[in-house]
Design an enzyme around this catalytic site. Structure first.
Site, PDB file in Angstrom:
ATOM      1  N   GLY A   8       0.862  -1.188   0.000  1.00 39.50           N
ATOM      2  CA  GLY A   8       0.000   0.000   0.000  1.00 39.50           C
ATOM      3  C   GLY A   8       0.889   1.225   0.000  1.00 39.50           C
ATOM      4  O   GLY A   8       1.123   1.839   1.041  1.00 39.50           O
ATOM      5  N   GLY A  10       0.687   4.288  -0.814  1.00 38.17           N
ATOM      6  CA  GLY A  10      -0.016   5.554  -1.020  1.00 38.17           C
ATOM      7  C   GLY A  10       0.526   6.601  -0.063  1.00 38.17           C
ATOM      8  O   GLY A  10       1.738   6.695   0.151  1.00 38.17           O
ATOM      9  N   ASN A  98      -6.419   3.274  10.032  1.00 34.78           N
ATOM     10  CA  ASN A  98      -7.359   3.829  10.994  1.00 34.78           C
ATOM     11  C   ASN A  98      -8.360   2.762  11.430  1.00 34.78           C
ATOM     12  O   ASN A  98      -8.397   1.661  10.871  1.00 34.78           O
ATOM     13  CB  ASN A  98      -8.087   5.026  10.387  1.00 34.78           C
ATOM     14  CG  ASN A  98      -7.284   6.308  10.547  1.00 34.78           C
ATOM     15  OD1 ASN A  98      -6.667   6.526  11.591  1.00 34.78           O
ATOM     16  ND2 ASN A  98      -7.284   7.144   9.533  1.00 34.78           N
ATOM     17  N   ALA A 124      -1.556  13.195   5.704  1.00 31.50           N
ATOM     18  CA  ALA A 124      -0.820  13.107   4.437  1.00 31.50           C
ATOM     19  C   ALA A 124      -1.784  12.852   3.289  1.00 31.50           C
ATOM     20  O   ALA A 124      -2.821  12.216   3.468  1.00 31.50           O
ATOM     21  CB  ALA A 124       0.202  11.976   4.510  1.00 31.50           C
ATOM     22  N   LYS A 175      -8.425   7.960  18.418  1.00 29.05           N
ATOM     23  CA  LYS A 175      -8.191   8.341  17.014  1.00 29.05           C
ATOM     24  C   LYS A 175      -9.484   8.225  16.219  1.00 29.05           C
ATOM     25  O   LYS A 175      -9.777   9.059  15.359  1.00 29.05           O
ATOM     26  CB  LYS A 175      -7.099   7.420  16.421  1.00 29.05           C
ATOM     27  CG  LYS A 175      -6.723   7.721  14.973  1.00 29.05           C
ATOM     28  CD  LYS A 175      -5.873   8.955  14.834  1.00 29.05           C
ATOM     29  CE  LYS A 175      -5.771   9.514  13.421  1.00 29.05           C
ATOM     30  NZ  LYS A 175      -5.019   8.724  12.483  1.00 29.05           N
ATOM     31  N   ASN A 179     -11.384  10.903  13.833  1.00 29.76           N
ATOM     32  CA  ASN A 179     -11.760  10.661  12.428  1.00 29.76           C
ATOM     33  C   ASN A 179     -13.251  10.912  12.214  1.00 29.76           C
ATOM     34  O   ASN A 179     -13.669  11.488  11.210  1.00 29.76           O
ATOM     35  CB  ASN A 179     -11.435   9.228  12.006  1.00 29.76           C
ATOM     36  CG  ASN A 179      -9.954   8.955  11.901  1.00 29.76           C
ATOM     37  OD1 ASN A 179      -9.467   7.937  12.376  1.00 29.76           O
ATOM     38  ND2 ASN A 179      -9.206   9.851  11.297  1.00 29.76           N
ATOM     39  N   SER A 245      -9.345  12.682   5.089  1.00 31.15           N
ATOM     40  CA  SER A 245      -9.091  11.658   4.062  1.00 31.15           C
ATOM     41  C   SER A 245     -10.407  11.204   3.413  1.00 31.15           C
ATOM     42  O   SER A 245     -10.440  10.873   2.230  1.00 31.15           O
ATOM     43  CB  SER A 245      -8.299  10.476   4.622  1.00 31.15           C
ATOM     44  OG  SER A 245      -8.998   9.879   5.653  1.00 31.15           O
ATOM     45  N   GLU A 257     -13.532   5.315   3.087  1.00 30.43           N
ATOM     46  CA  GLU A 257     -13.235   4.268   4.079  1.00 30.43           C
ATOM     47  C   GLU A 257     -14.262   4.331   5.223  1.00 30.43           C
ATOM     48  O   GLU A 257     -13.899   4.536   6.381  1.00 30.43           O
ATOM     49  CB  GLU A 257     -11.815   4.516   4.610  1.00 30.43           C
ATOM     50  CG  GLU A 257     -11.107   3.305   5.157  1.00 30.43           C
ATOM     51  CD  GLU A 257      -9.729   3.659   5.677  1.00 30.43           C
ATOM     52  OE1 GLU A 257      -9.452   4.838   5.967  1.00 30.43           O
ATOM     53  OE2 GLU A 257      -8.915   2.736   5.797  1.00 30.43           O
TER      54      GLU A 257
HETATM   55  N1  NAP Z   1      -3.691   9.806   4.727  1.00 27.66           N
HETATM   56  C1  NAP Z   1      -3.765  10.136   6.000  1.00 27.66           C
HETATM   57  O1  NAP Z   1      -3.653  11.329   6.348  1.00 27.66           O
HETATM   58  C2  NAP Z   1      -3.918   9.075   7.065  1.00 27.66           C
HETATM   59  C3  NAP Z   1      -3.574   9.390   8.386  1.00 27.66           C
HETATM   60  C4  NAP Z   1      -3.684   8.400   9.358  1.00 27.66           C
HETATM   61  C5  NAP Z   1      -4.144   7.145   9.020  1.00 27.66           C
HETATM   62  N2  NAP Z   1      -4.482   6.874   7.733  1.00 27.66           N
HETATM   63  C6  NAP Z   1      -4.947   5.510   7.422  1.00 27.66           C
HETATM   64  O2  NAP Z   1      -3.887   4.833   6.734  1.00 27.66           O
HETATM   65  C7  NAP Z   1      -4.438   3.846   5.851  1.00 27.66           C
HETATM   66  C8  NAP Z   1      -3.885   4.092   4.446  1.00 27.66           C
HETATM   67  O3  NAP Z   1      -4.417   5.335   3.997  1.00 27.66           O
HETATM   68  P1  NAP Z   1      -3.746   6.220   2.850  1.00 27.66           P
HETATM   69  O4  NAP Z   1      -4.277   7.594   3.038  1.00 27.66           O
HETATM   70  O5  NAP Z   1      -2.287   6.001   2.781  1.00 27.66           O
HETATM   71  O6  NAP Z   1      -4.448   5.568   1.556  1.00 27.66           O
HETATM   72  P2  NAP Z   1      -4.032   5.748   0.037  1.00 27.66           P
HETATM   73  O7  NAP Z   1      -3.239   6.995  -0.163  1.00 27.66           O
HETATM   74  O8  NAP Z   1      -5.273   5.560  -0.752  1.00 27.66           O
HETATM   75  O9  NAP Z   1      -3.047   4.527  -0.218  1.00 27.66           O
HETATM   76  C9  NAP Z   1      -3.479   3.210  -0.363  1.00 27.66           C
HETATM   77  C10 NAP Z   1      -2.506   2.520  -1.279  1.00 27.66           C
HETATM   78  O10 NAP Z   1      -2.843   1.137  -1.341  1.00 27.66           O
HETATM   79  C11 NAP Z   1      -2.635   0.713  -2.645  1.00 27.66           C
HETATM   80  N3  NAP Z   1      -3.413  -0.470  -2.963  1.00 27.66           N
HETATM   81  C12 NAP Z   1      -4.745  -0.638  -2.844  1.00 27.66           C
HETATM   82  N4  NAP Z   1      -5.112  -1.866  -3.270  1.00 27.66           N
HETATM   83  C13 NAP Z   1      -3.966  -2.474  -3.675  1.00 27.66           C
HETATM   84  C14 NAP Z   1      -3.681  -3.743  -4.242  1.00 27.66           C
HETATM   85  N5  NAP Z   1      -4.662  -4.648  -4.471  1.00 27.66           N
HETATM   86  N6  NAP Z   1      -2.394  -4.031  -4.543  1.00 27.66           N
HETATM   87  C15 NAP Z   1      -1.413  -3.135  -4.312  1.00 27.66           C
HETATM   88  N7  NAP Z   1      -1.621  -1.909  -3.788  1.00 27.66           N
HETATM   89  C16 NAP Z   1      -2.883  -1.580  -3.466  1.00 27.66           C
HETATM   90  C17 NAP Z   1      -3.082   1.879  -3.501  1.00 27.66           C
HETATM   91  O11 NAP Z   1      -2.497   1.719  -4.771  1.00 27.66           O
HETATM   92  P3  NAP Z   1      -3.052   2.417  -6.115  1.00 27.66           P
HETATM   93  O12 NAP Z   1      -2.265   3.689  -6.178  1.00 27.66           O
HETATM   94  O13 NAP Z   1      -2.685   1.429  -7.157  1.00 27.66           O
HETATM   95  O14 NAP Z   1      -4.516   2.642  -5.920  1.00 27.66           O
HETATM   96  C18 NAP Z   1      -2.518   3.054  -2.715  1.00 27.66           C
HETATM   97  O15 NAP Z   1      -1.215   3.357  -3.119  1.00 27.66           O
HETATM   98  C19 NAP Z   1      -5.963   4.016   5.939  1.00 27.66           C
HETATM   99  O16 NAP Z   1      -6.496   3.098   6.858  1.00 27.66           O
HETATM  100  C20 NAP Z   1      -6.131   5.443   6.479  1.00 27.66           C
HETATM  101  O17 NAP Z   1      -7.346   5.635   7.171  1.00 27.66           O
HETATM  102  C21 NAP Z   1      -4.378   7.796   6.735  1.00 27.66           C
END
Ligand code: NAP
Length: 298
Positions: A8, A10, A98, A124, A175, A179, A245, A257
């Site tokens: 993942g 991202g 999360n 982020a 947390k 959210n 997010s 989500e």
């Molecule tokens: N962003 C924030 O500020 C934040 C803060 C705290 C906690 N969180 C939590 O952290 C977790 C991740 O969130 P995020 O914001 O990082 O999400 P995100 O930016 O959407 O990243 C998810 C990643 O997973 C990849 N992915 C999904 N399905 C896949 C698969 N089958 N094979 C390979 N890769 C795959 C996606 O790839 P593709 O690019 O190919 O779609 C993407 O790069 C979540 O639970 C979120 O609630 C986020």
């Protein structure tokens, strides 16, 4: 040198993956659908970047010491083939997500590996593949244990504090309150956090957090009586355009989500016999954003 897989890559995978790549102390592989050459993370103070090694399918991957699992909660079943390839005899799966159901969500796919739930404190956004904007400090709060200590050792010498907790229930429910305080309202109205200054919206958000906290307390989390008031006050003390997010995903046309957030409050509330009508109503609307328009087909 430990073998680490970032599953993942991202926003969160980028923020926490780039530090390990830059440290040069570990053999890091990004598990991706489309390979990239570099990770670039723009923090408030600096740009952190590193060349990266990618695997583009599970057949290119092998067992690692640690998987940093940072896909969205609803994407976990999709990455089961990756987990099958990455998990060996002593692999630790650190769940950087999360919600409050990290183990329940991941253990069915973890083939008996140690699953470490982690609260991620770091705002982020993914700007493009391999390119992330990190808007504040980055910290990991894993549940205390062997896996947490291993995670802390991975980040030694980096700017990422890893702070294991013996009270993960409180950390994860606190947390979730955060959210739930802003995510649903911003996603449903398509407005930034300034929407929390509208009195009726603020009252709805306090109600959502009150329900969340009641369920969390029943689960054993220690949450202050005024957690709802303090959470909304803190969340609206921000740039009115600041996103969440859920809002970012809605605007990008990606699934929201919701299941790990409002869905969890409703699900666990029902199990505990605690009414959660506001979360149920809001969850229905958020879930509806995730499904195609239904109606007459002929
Ligand atoms: N962003 C924030 O500020 C934040 C803060 C705290 C906690 N969180 C939590 O952290 C977790 C991740 O969130 P995020 O914001 O990082 O999400 P995100 O930016 O959407 O990243 C998810 C990643 O997973 C990849 N992915 C999904 N399905 C896949 C698969 N089958 N094979 C390979 N890769 C795959 C996606 O790839 P593709 O690019 O190919 O779609 C993407 O790069 C979540 O639970 C979120 O609630 C986020």
């Amino acid at each position: 040198m430990s073998k680490v897989a970032v599953l993942g890559a991202g926003a969160i995978g980028g923020v926490f993956g780039v530090r390990l790549c830059r440290s040069g102390r570990h053999d890091v592989t990004l598990c991706v659908r489309k390979p990239i050459d570099r990770l670039v993370v723009e923090t408030p103070d600096a740009v952190i970047e590193s060349p990266v090694k990618c695997a583009a399918s599970p057949s290119e991957a092998g067992p690692v010491d640690c998987v940093l699992l940072a896909v969205k909660g609803h994407q976990v079943p999709d990455v089961a083939p990756w987990l099958e390839a990455l998990i060996g005899e002593d692999t630790i799966v650190a769940v950087l997500q999360n919600g409050v159901e990290h183990r329940e969500r991941v253990e069915p796919y973890a083939r008996g590996a140690e699953v470490v739930p982690v609260v991620v404190n770091c705002p982020a956004d993914r700007l493009a593949p391999g390119h992330v904007a990190q808007q504040g400090g980055a910290q990991l709060v894993p549940e205390e244990g062997r896996g947490a200590r291993f995670l802390a050792s991975l980040y030694e010498g980096t700017d990422v504090p890893v702070k294991p907790t013996t009270d993960f229930k409180t950390a994860s429910w606190a947390k979730l309150c955060n959210n739930i305080g802003a995510g649903p309202a911003t996603a449903l109205t398509d407005k930034g956090r300034g929407v929390l200054h509208e009195p009726d919206v603020a009252e709805l958000c306090r109600g959502l957090v009150r329900e969340c906290a009641a369920v969390g307390r029943a689960e054993g989390a220690k949450l202050a009586d005024d957690v709802a008031e303090r959470t909304i006050e803190r969340l609206r003390d921000a740039d009115p355009e600041a996103t969440t997010s859920m809002l970012v995903d809605r605007r990008a046309g990606r699934p929201i989500e919701a299941d790990v957030m409002t869905g969890a409050v409703v699900r666990i509330g029902a199990r505990r016999g605690i009414p959660t009508p506001l979360n149920a109503a809001v969850h229905a609307l958020l879930s509806s954003i995730n499904v195609p328009v239904m109606g007459k087909t002929n």
